[in-house]
Design an enzyme around this catalytic site. Structure first.
Site, PDB file in Angstrom:
ATOM      1  N   CYS A   1      -7.780  17.273  14.368  1.00 24.15           N
ATOM      2  CA  CYS A   1      -6.792  16.344  14.915  1.00 24.15           C
ATOM      3  C   CYS A   1      -6.838  16.369  16.444  1.00 24.15           C
ATOM      4  O   CYS A   1      -6.925  17.438  17.051  1.00 24.15           O
ATOM      5  CB  CYS A   1      -5.392  16.732  14.437  1.00 24.15           C
ATOM      6  SG  CYS A   1      -4.113  15.569  14.987  1.00 24.15           S
TER       7      CYS A   1
ATOM      8  N   CYS B   1       0.062  19.307  18.974  1.00 22.58           N
ATOM      9  CA  CYS B   1       1.321  19.847  18.449  1.00 22.58           C
ATOM     10  C   CYS B   1       1.214  21.377  18.328  1.00 22.58           C
ATOM     11  O   CYS B   1       0.359  21.888  17.598  1.00 22.58           O
ATOM     12  CB  CYS B   1       1.637  19.237  17.101  1.00 22.58           C
ATOM     13  SG  CYS B   1       1.643  17.418  17.121  1.00 22.58           S
TER      14      CYS B   1
ATOM     15  N   CYS C   1       0.927  23.350  14.862  1.00 21.34           N
ATOM     16  CA  CYS C   1       0.045  22.850  13.817  1.00 21.34           C
ATOM     17  C   CYS C   1      -1.299  23.557  13.784  1.00 21.34           C
ATOM     18  O   CYS C   1      -1.983  23.659  14.812  1.00 21.34           O
ATOM     19  CB  CYS C   1      -0.160  21.348  13.999  1.00 21.34           C
ATOM     20  SG  CYS C   1      -1.102  20.603  12.650  1.00 21.34           S
TER      21      CYS C   1
ATOM     22  N   CYS D   1       2.703  12.937  -2.092  1.00 21.41           N
ATOM     23  CA  CYS D   1       2.669  12.680  -0.655  1.00 21.41           C
ATOM     24  C   CYS D   1       1.228  12.747  -0.180  1.00 21.41           C
ATOM     25  O   CYS D   1       0.576  13.791  -0.298  1.00 21.41           O
ATOM     26  CB  CYS D   1       3.512  13.711   0.087  1.00 21.41           C
ATOM     27  SG  CYS D   1       5.231  13.759  -0.478  1.00 21.41           S
TER      28      CYS D   1
ATOM     29  N   CYS E   1       4.249   8.531  -1.272  1.00 22.22           N
ATOM     30  CA  CYS E   1       4.658   8.544   0.128  1.00 22.22           C
ATOM     31  C   CYS E   1       3.415   8.777   0.978  1.00 22.22           C
ATOM     32  O   CYS E   1       2.616   9.664   0.687  1.00 22.22           O
ATOM     33  CB  CYS E   1       5.681   9.660   0.368  1.00 22.22           C
ATOM     34  SG  CYS E   1       6.213   9.820   2.095  1.00 22.22           S
TER      35      CYS E   1
ATOM     36  N   CYS F   1      11.135   8.682   5.333  1.00 19.23           N
ATOM     37  CA  CYS F   1      11.200  10.122   5.125  1.00 19.23           C
ATOM     38  C   CYS F   1      10.940  10.773   6.471  1.00 19.23           C
ATOM     39  O   CYS F   1       9.869  10.579   7.063  1.00 19.23           O
ATOM     40  CB  CYS F   1      10.149  10.544   4.102  1.00 19.23           C
ATOM     41  SG  CYS F   1       9.993  12.332   3.872  1.00 19.23           S
TER      42      CYS F   1
ATOM     43  N   ARG G   1      15.152  18.031   1.496  1.00 22.66           N
ATOM     44  CA  ARG G   1      14.024  18.675   0.830  1.00 22.66           C
ATOM     45  C   ARG G   1      13.699  20.010   1.474  1.00 22.66           C
ATOM     46  O   ARG G   1      13.520  20.103   2.687  1.00 22.66           O
ATOM     47  CB  ARG G   1      12.796  17.761   0.900  1.00 22.66           C
ATOM     48  CG  ARG G   1      11.597  18.283   0.109  1.00 22.66           C
ATOM     49  CD  ARG G   1      10.429  17.326   0.242  1.00 22.66           C
ATOM     50  NE  ARG G   1      10.838  15.955  -0.047  1.00 22.66           N
ATOM     51  CZ  ARG G   1      10.206  14.880   0.408  1.00 22.66           C
ATOM     52  NH1 ARG G   1       9.151  14.999   1.168  1.00 22.66           N
ATOM     53  NH2 ARG G   1      10.644  13.674   0.087  1.00 22.66           N
TER      54      ARG G   1
END
Length: 423
Positions: free
Chosen positions: A65, A69, A72, A109, A142, A202, A272
């Protein structure tokens, strides 16, 4: 306790607590913890009974990626030992999803690392959604692909997506300390794009990154303002090789207070219990079921979760039931609003497959695993019953600020095993 009585009354009326009341929940003592859980449980049962919705992650594209972040394991420059692979084929993703559905998952998901999808990526994911729905009647899907460009949410909706996940993660005030390659406003914009397209929104948070109580309250209040249908609460897994590798700031008690605060602020949405629950709640996970009405089943994106059968046993032993495919997750007042959303979308829509956590089904994003700039909704696995993470002996509660690297041995999913890169 007057505070808790007030919060229960407000939760039953769907009335927003004050910031001071939300902060007071986080400041309660351990002696009051069971009272806090019981109070949040009253609100949870009012809107969701004793149902627990199961969600299952499929990691479509892992690692590599370009975003930075800090939490992560897939971030730019991450040295975490994780699997890295490009897009799964639709049939591979459908096969992985089937394992979760077989374990009782009502929602799948689909997560992909990266800043955001190209239009070609959206078309690819659309074919994957179609393949999954062809093989699994009534399943909710999702998508979690990062920042969306104009028109992409509509394309996902038309392909059959029911919801879109993009977490705010932390407060606007501290967001720049966690990520610098995109902004908090970018995240809000993507959630709003999903909502406008008729997808169920979400969006959740990550706790344990060194934030203050004020930060936690700010982000949960922002999620209520965005009117997210489901709010995943992740607890940071401090992956080695990431900037937050030494941030062991959570105890089981604090996790429960954070969940309770989220329930009081968002009483009638799908709260959740997401990534990091096994690491930080440990043996107190069953207590959390009295607050949340949704969990992830099995593995996360780049780390292993609790064995799927252990999750099912925990739900049954705690006196809860798995939400099935014949009950709408969200309360009627939220589902009815969603019915008026654009064709094909909206949480609780009765047209076609079940939607968002509100679709036809019974009520029933870990942090360092977040994909697509940390927007992931939780974890992933093509294996319904992964081996549980190895837990080492540890004190019941560490000294404040103490490094707890001995708390748990987090095995990066697939590292040092014969699991295929596209598992």
């Amino acid at each position: 306790m007057d505070l808790l009585n007030t919060l229960v009354d407000k939760g039953l009326r769907r009335e927003l607590p004050t910031r001071e009341e939300a902060l007071a929940v986080l400041a309660t003592s351990d002696d009051e913890l069971l009272d806090v859980v019981a109070a949040a449980g009253k609100v949870r049962r009012q809107w969701f009974g004793r149902r627990v919705k199961l969600n299952y992650l499929v990691n479509l594209k892992s690692g590599l990626c370009p975003e930075d972040c800090s939490y992560c394991s897939q971030r730019l420059g991450s040295k975490a030992e994780i699997l890295k692979y490009t897009w799964l084929k639709p049939e591979e993703a459908s096969q992985a999803a089937a394992a979760g559905v077989a374990g009782g998952a009502k929602r799948v998901c689909l997560v992909a690392s990266g800043r955001g999808p190209t239009d070609r990526d959206v078309e690819r994911v659309g074919r994957t959604i179609e393949a999954i729905k062809e093989q699994n009647e009534g399943i909710e899907v999702c998508a979690c692909l990062g920042l969306l460009s104009d028109g992409q949410a509509e394309k996902l909706r038309d392909a059959g997506a029911d919801a879109y996940n993009h977490n705010l993660n932390t407060s606007e005030a501290t967001y720049g300390q966690i990520t610098k390659t995109h902004t908090y406003a970018d995240r809000v914009d993507t959630v709003e794009k999903a909502h406008a397209a008729g997808l169920s929104a979400c969006s959740g948070l990550i706790a344990g990154m060194g934030e203050t109580d004020e930060d936690l309250v700010d982000v949960v209040f922002s999620l209520r303002e965005l009117d997210a249908d489901s709010v995943p609460v992740n607890f940071l897994i401090p992956f080695e090789g990431t900037p937050l590798a030494k941030e062991w700031n959570l105890t089981p008690q604090r996790c429960l207070r954070i969940l309770a605060m989220a329930r009081f602020v968002c009483p009638d949405v799908e709260v959740r219990l997401a990534g990091g629950r096994e690491v930080h709640l440990r043996s107190m996970q069953p207590l959390a079921l009295n607050i949340v009405n949704s969990i992830f089943l099995g593995d996360y994106l780049t780390s292993e979760g609790q064995a799927g059968q252990a999750d099912l046993d925990m739900i049954a032993d705690a006196g809860f039931e798995v939400e099935g495919a014949g009950t709408t997750t969200l309360p009627a007042h939220r589902s009815d609003v969603a019915d008026a959303a654009p064709a094909g979308g909206g949480c609780g829509s009765k047209a076609g497959a079940s939607l968002c956590g509100s679709g036809a089904g019974a009520s029933s994003d870990a942090a360092g695993d977040a994909a697509g700039c940390g927007s992931a909704c939780g974890g992933c696995s093509g294996h319904a019953h992964a081996e549980p993470a190895a837990v080492a002996a540890q004190p019941a509660q560490a000294e404040p600020g103490a490094l707890r690297s001995d708390l748990v041995a987090v095995r990066r999913r697939g590292a040092g095993t014969d699991i295929a890169p596209n598992a």
